[in-house]
Design an enzyme around this catalytic site. Structure first.
Site, PDB file in Angstrom:
ATOM      1  N   GLU A  77      43.233  45.184  42.438  1.00  0.00           N
ATOM      2  CA  GLU A  77      42.623  44.063  41.733  1.00  0.00           C
ATOM      3  C   GLU A  77      42.858  42.746  42.447  1.00  0.00           C
ATOM      4  OE1 GLU A  77      43.958  43.705  37.691  1.00  0.00           O
ATOM      5  OE2 GLU A  77      43.905  45.882  37.457  1.00  0.00           O
ATOM      6  N   CYS A 132      47.526  40.732  36.186  1.00  0.00           N
ATOM      7  CA  CYS A 132      47.419  41.809  37.170  1.00  0.00           C
ATOM      8  C   CYS A 132      47.721  43.195  36.634  1.00  0.00           C
ATOM      9  CB  CYS A 132      48.334  41.509  38.350  1.00  0.00           C
ATOM     10  SG  CYS A 132      50.059  41.374  37.879  1.00  0.00           S
TER      11      CYS A 132
HETATM   12  N1  SAH Z   1      55.932  41.501  42.755  1.00  0.00           N
HETATM   13  C1  SAH Z   1      55.795  40.088  42.841  1.00  0.00           C
HETATM   14  C2  SAH Z   1      54.382  39.548  42.697  1.00  0.00           C
HETATM   15  C3  SAH Z   1      53.456  40.173  41.695  1.00  0.00           C
HETATM   16  S1  SAH Z   1      53.449  39.714  40.014  1.00  0.00           S
HETATM   17  C4  SAH Z   1      56.726  39.419  41.859  1.00  0.00           C
HETATM   18  O1  SAH Z   1      57.382  40.113  41.112  1.00  0.00           O
HETATM   19  O2  SAH Z   1      56.823  38.206  41.892  1.00  0.00           O
HETATM   20  C5  SAH Z   1      53.080  38.011  39.877  1.00  0.00           C
HETATM   21  C6  SAH Z   1      53.822  37.378  38.703  1.00  0.00           C
HETATM   22  O3  SAH Z   1      53.331  37.842  37.425  1.00  0.00           O
HETATM   23  C7  SAH Z   1      55.314  37.695  38.716  1.00  0.00           C
HETATM   24  O4  SAH Z   1      56.042  36.535  38.409  1.00  0.00           O
HETATM   25  C8  SAH Z   1      55.421  38.714  37.597  1.00  0.00           C
HETATM   26  O5  SAH Z   1      56.725  38.822  37.117  1.00  0.00           O
HETATM   27  C9  SAH Z   1      54.425  38.169  36.603  1.00  0.00           C
HETATM   28  N2  SAH Z   1      54.004  39.090  35.562  1.00  0.00           N
HETATM   29  C10 SAH Z   1      53.833  40.419  35.631  1.00  0.00           C
HETATM   30  N3  SAH Z   1      53.440  40.907  34.439  1.00  0.00           N
HETATM   31  C11 SAH Z   1      53.343  39.860  33.605  1.00  0.00           C
HETATM   32  C12 SAH Z   1      52.973  39.721  32.235  1.00  0.00           C
HETATM   33  N4  SAH Z   1      52.631  40.779  31.499  1.00  0.00           N
HETATM   34  N5  SAH Z   1      52.984  38.480  31.709  1.00  0.00           N
HETATM   35  C13 SAH Z   1      53.319  37.396  32.453  1.00  0.00           C
HETATM   36  N6  SAH Z   1      53.672  37.465  33.750  1.00  0.00           N
HETATM   37  C14 SAH Z   1      53.690  38.687  34.307  1.00  0.00           C
END
Ligand code: SAH
Length: 342
Positions: free
Chosen positions: A91, A332
């Site tokens: 995505e 995501c």
């Molecule tokens: N793996 C990396 C980047 C991908 S996620 C990381 O962990 O930073 C990008 C951001 O979205 C990260 O801060 C992650 O913790 C956050 N994220 C993932 N799922 C989420 C959700 N359901 N609600 C809010 N933020 C979320």
């Protein structure tokens, strides 16, 4: 194994052409053709036919085709589900901001970090993406929308620092003058905190913005939602951030997803404030996006307000993230998960 042409620098392509008995300038012709949207070697009419045949025996051009596309009626955010050459899907999200168009891209198919609130990691890691497959997410969106992307965030599916070499090469490729020529200062990389790789990244001399997904003010709470916290303590993570700031002179951006009753109390805010106080940083508070697999709720308005005000007592730069694409599940991992359940 055939060579992936779209993951190569112009100089590497030139070298490759020389190896196949062609003049150097063929490399430039291939590079330019790729960025003009050619995705099949037969389309490269500038190249001699016998060379094209030789190329197709030794090399290939990866593809990303749009499998699904959702456009937000609220703010024009566009979410893509791309199908890659082997049928796997990733995505990406295209967002319009005042400062330019931003593309949020994936770095892996799935993820092995296992964060409890994240949809991307539910089925584990399938594979890492090649530099070309990160590039394609941008190139195909630009082509589809006939618009240019000026900012990139590596915040889609996957842990960028778990695909270290390919991500670094991707960053250098998008920055290449003859390619997309996107400034490194317009790129953010987000990590859940792989301390050893953060130290490596600090040495690369790339002026990108590093985002660190913190999501908890102490080890006990962080371990409840983020398995990586069992490997690196909050102290080890913050120390790595300080080393990164010292080495690069660049501000770190912390991500903190506010989850009702889990990490959003006034005490949590004080603990977080003390932790980050005095650092060259910015704190992004993100009301959590509830995912199907887990019953996490976003914090109440009042709790968010109190949390923010408490943080400000510590003179920390803090913002509550504006949500784009609320009607298209823009966070995501959700689209891919839905697609594979069909
Ligand atoms: N793996 C990396 C980047 C991908 S996620 C990381 O962990 O930073 C990008 C951001 O979205 C990260 O801060 C992650 O913790 C956050 N994220 C993932 N799922 C989420 C959700 N359901 N609600 C809010 N933020 C979320």
């Amino acid at each position: 194994m055939k060579t992936d042409l779209l993951s190569m620098f112009p100089e590497e392509l030139a070298e490759f052409c020389v190896q196949l008995g062609q003049p150097k300038y063929r490399g430039k012709q291939i590079f330019e053709g790729l960025y003009k949207g050619k995705r099949d070697l037969t389309e490269f009419s500038v190249l001699p036919k016998d060379f094209r045949e030789k190329l197709s025996e030794n090399a290939f051009i990866p593809t990303a085709s749009i499998k699904r596309k959702l456009v937000s009626a609220i703010d024009g955010t566009v979410k893509y589900l791309y199908e890659l050459h082997d049928g796997e899907t990733v995505e990406s999200v295209f967002m319009r901001y005042h400062h330019g168009n931003t593309m949020c891209i994936s770095t892996q198919v799935g993820c092995r970090m296992g964060c409890a609130f994240c949809a991307s990691t539910k089925a584990g890691l399938v594979r890492s993406l090649m530099p070309s497959e990160m590039l394609l997410q941008i190139l195909e969106a630009e082509r589809d929308l006939n618009e240019r992307v000026s900012n990139i965030v590596l915040m889609g599916m996957g842990e960028p620092l778990d695909n270290y070499d390919n991500v670094i090469k991707f960053l250098k490729l998008v920055n290449n003058e003859s390619g997309l020529n996107i400034g490194l200062r317009h790129i953010s990389l987000s990590t859940c905190g792989l301390v050893d790789k953060m130290d490596r990244l600090a040495e690369e001399g790339l002026p990108i913005t590093l985002s660190v997904s913190l999501h908890a003010p102490n080890d006990e709470k962080r371990r409840q939602t983020m398995p990586i916290a069992n490997k690196y303590s909050v102290k080890e993570l913050i120390d790595a951030c300080k080393r990164y700031i010292d080495k690069t002179g660049r501000r770190i951006s912390f991500e903190y997803a506010l989850i009702s009753g889990v990490n959003d109390s006034k005490e949590d805010a004080h603990e977080l404030g003390k932790l980050l106080s005095g650092m060259l940083c910015h704190l992004n508070l993100i009301p959590v996006n509830p995912i199907k697999e887990k019953n996490f709720q976003r914090s109440e308005k009042n709790a968010i307000k109190l949390f923010t005000e408490t943080i400000e007592l510590y003179k920390i730069n803090v913002t509550v993230r504006r949500k784009l694409g609320a009607d298209i599940n823009a966070s995501c991992g959700q689209l891919r998960a839905d697609d594979s359940n069909k």
